[in-house]
Each structure stands twice: as C-alpha cells, then as structure tokens.
Design a protein around this motif. Structure first.
Motif, short mmCIF file in Angstrom:
data_model
loop_
_atom_site.label_atom_id
_atom_site.label_comp_id
_atom_site.label_asym_id
_atom_site.label_seq_id
_atom_site.Cartn_x
_atom_site.Cartn_y
_atom_site.Cartn_z
N ASN A 1 -28.48 -8.33 -41.88
CA ASN A 1 -29.22 -7.08 -42.05
C ASN A 1 -30.73 -7.29 -41.93
N SER A 2 -31.17 -8.53 -42.06
CA SER A 2 -32.59 -8.84 -41.88
C SER A 2 -33.04 -8.57 -40.45
N ILE A 3 -32.10 -8.55 -39.52
CA ILE A 3 -32.39 -8.20 -38.13
C ILE A 3 -31.98 -6.75 -37.85
N ILE A 4 -30.81 -6.38 -38.32
CA ILE A 4 -30.24 -5.06 -38.00
C ILE A 4 -31.13 -3.93 -38.51
N VAL A 5 -31.57 -4.00 -39.74
CA VAL A 5 -32.37 -2.92 -40.32
C VAL A 5 -33.70 -2.74 -39.56
N PRO A 6 -34.44 -3.80 -39.24
CA PRO A 6 -35.65 -3.59 -38.44
C PRO A 6 -35.37 -3.01 -37.05
N ILE A 7 -34.25 -3.40 -36.43
CA ILE A 7 -33.89 -2.81 -35.13
C ILE A 7 -33.66 -1.31 -35.29
N LEU A 8 -32.93 -0.92 -36.32
CA LEU A 8 -32.69 0.51 -36.57
C LEU A 8 -34.00 1.24 -36.86
N ASP A 9 -34.88 0.62 -37.61
CA ASP A 9 -36.18 1.22 -37.92
C ASP A 9 -36.98 1.44 -36.64
N ASN B 1 -38.77 5.22 -32.10
CA ASN B 1 -39.05 5.26 -30.67
C ASN B 1 -38.07 6.07 -29.83
N GLN B 2 -37.00 6.55 -30.41
CA GLN B 2 -36.01 7.30 -29.65
C GLN B 2 -35.60 8.53 -30.45
N ASP B 3 -35.10 9.53 -29.73
CA ASP B 3 -34.59 10.72 -30.39
C ASP B 3 -33.35 10.38 -31.21
N PRO B 4 -33.06 11.19 -32.23
CA PRO B 4 -31.84 10.96 -33.02
C PRO B 4 -30.60 10.99 -32.13
N VAL B 5 -29.61 10.23 -32.54
CA VAL B 5 -28.37 10.13 -31.77
C VAL B 5 -27.36 11.13 -32.34
N PRO B 6 -26.88 12.07 -31.50
CA PRO B 6 -25.84 12.99 -32.00
C PRO B 6 -24.59 12.22 -32.43
N PRO B 7 -23.89 12.71 -33.45
CA PRO B 7 -22.74 11.97 -33.98
C PRO B 7 -21.63 11.72 -32.96
N PRO C 1 -21.95 8.08 -27.67
CA PRO C 1 -21.61 6.66 -27.78
C PRO C 1 -22.72 5.91 -28.52
N PRO C 2 -22.39 4.82 -29.16
CA PRO C 2 -23.42 4.10 -29.93
C PRO C 2 -24.51 3.55 -29.01
N PRO C 3 -25.78 3.73 -29.38
CA PRO C 3 -26.86 3.23 -28.55
C PRO C 3 -27.16 1.74 -28.78
N ILE C 4 -26.57 1.18 -29.84
CA ILE C 4 -26.82 -0.23 -30.16
C ILE C 4 -25.47 -0.92 -30.37
N GLU C 5 -25.28 -2.01 -29.64
CA GLU C 5 -24.06 -2.81 -29.79
C GLU C 5 -24.49 -4.25 -30.01
N PHE D 1 -27.92 -8.35 -29.18
CA PHE D 1 -27.91 -6.89 -29.33
C PHE D 1 -28.16 -6.26 -27.98
N THR D 2 -27.45 -5.20 -27.68
CA THR D 2 -27.70 -4.39 -26.49
C THR D 2 -28.16 -3.03 -26.98
N ILE D 3 -29.38 -2.64 -26.62
CA ILE D 3 -29.99 -1.41 -27.12
C ILE D 3 -30.32 -0.50 -25.95
N LYS D 4 -29.70 0.67 -25.91
CA LYS D 4 -29.95 1.63 -24.84
C LYS D 4 -31.16 2.48 -25.19
N VAL D 5 -32.14 2.52 -24.27
CA VAL D 5 -33.37 3.28 -24.51
C VAL D 5 -33.70 4.15 -23.30
N GLU D 6 -34.57 5.11 -23.56
CA GLU D 6 -35.07 5.99 -22.50
C GLU D 6 -36.54 6.24 -22.75
N GLU D 7 -37.33 6.17 -21.69
CA GLU D 7 -38.75 6.50 -21.79
C GLU D 7 -39.13 7.41 -20.64
#
Length: 143
Positions: free
Chosen positions: A63-71, A76-82, A85-89, A104-110
C-alpha cells in the motif's frame, strides 16, 4: 506526454524507498493512441504508463506504492465510473524470499491543445487533467 515525468516526481516525493533507490522505479509509455476529430490540430492522447518497481522489499507494505498511485491518479484524471474497466492493473513477480518486482499498468488520457501563431508556428498546451464533465455554474435564484 507529461504524465510519465509527473508520476515519477510524485512517487519519488511520496515513497521513501524511491528517494533512497531512484533506479528501482522504471516508468515507460506503451499502447498509445490519439483521438482526433480532424477539425483542428488539438487532440487527446490515450496511453498506458507502465510502472515497474524493481526489488521491492517484502517487509514494506504494498500500500506504500498503491495509495500514492491512487492519489496521483485522482489528481490527474477524471473519476472512473463504477461500470468502467479498471484504469489501474498490476502484476507481481517474486524474485527471492526478500524482494518482489511489481508492475502497474495505468491508463491515462491528456488533452493537447494546438494553435498556430501569425507565422504558422505551432503552440502546444497540454492539459494535465481532462475535464470530461465540466462543473455547472451555481444556480443563482436572484437573477
């Protein structure tokens, strides 16, 4: 693309292990695509950040890595609708009895806004957070 450097700085600031071991954090970009209407040069870039954490000590909580990634993602990204698909794997590979590699694979859009000046030179403005659903102005009943 601005998020690879942004995420590296954020994680290095928030995770003491990366401050002491910056070479253990490897970030790359993969599977990029563009959304473009063809009406201007402005476009959206969608891509995946591949975040590899090499030789993470088993004694440290993941969680020392996971929580900062979520933060970082939340900032930096819009909220994910429930129903999306998960944006982080992630995947984990045990290297020894004491260390693990986590990927970690993190899907982003800019959004990249492009304009041209009077001489035809391009000017770029990359938005750090795509606003897919802009807030509505507050209702004023006295107007």
């Amino acid at each position: 693309m601005i998020f690879d450097d942004s995420l590296r700085r954020f994680l290095t600031d928030k995770v003491e292990f990366f401050q002491e071991n910056p070479d253990r954090l490897i970030i790359s970009v993969e599977k990029g695509s563009l959304k473009w209407t063809g009406t201007s040069l402005s476009h959206r870039q969608q891509y995946q950040l591949l975040v590899e954490v090499d030789e993470w000590p088993e004694r440290l909580d993941a969680n020392s890595i996971i929580v900062p990634i979520l933060d970082w993602y939340q900032k930096n990204q819009d909220p994910v609708p429930p129903t999306s698909p998960p944006p982080i794997e992630f995947e984990s590979y045990i290297l020894s009895n004491y260390t693990t590699t986590v990927v970690f694979t993190i899907k982003v859009e800019e959004i990249v806004q492009v304009s041209t000046d009077a001489t035809g030179n391009y000017a770029f403005n990359t938005c750090t957070r795509p606003i897919l659903h802009p807030p509505k102005p507050p209702h004023n009943p006295h107007k």
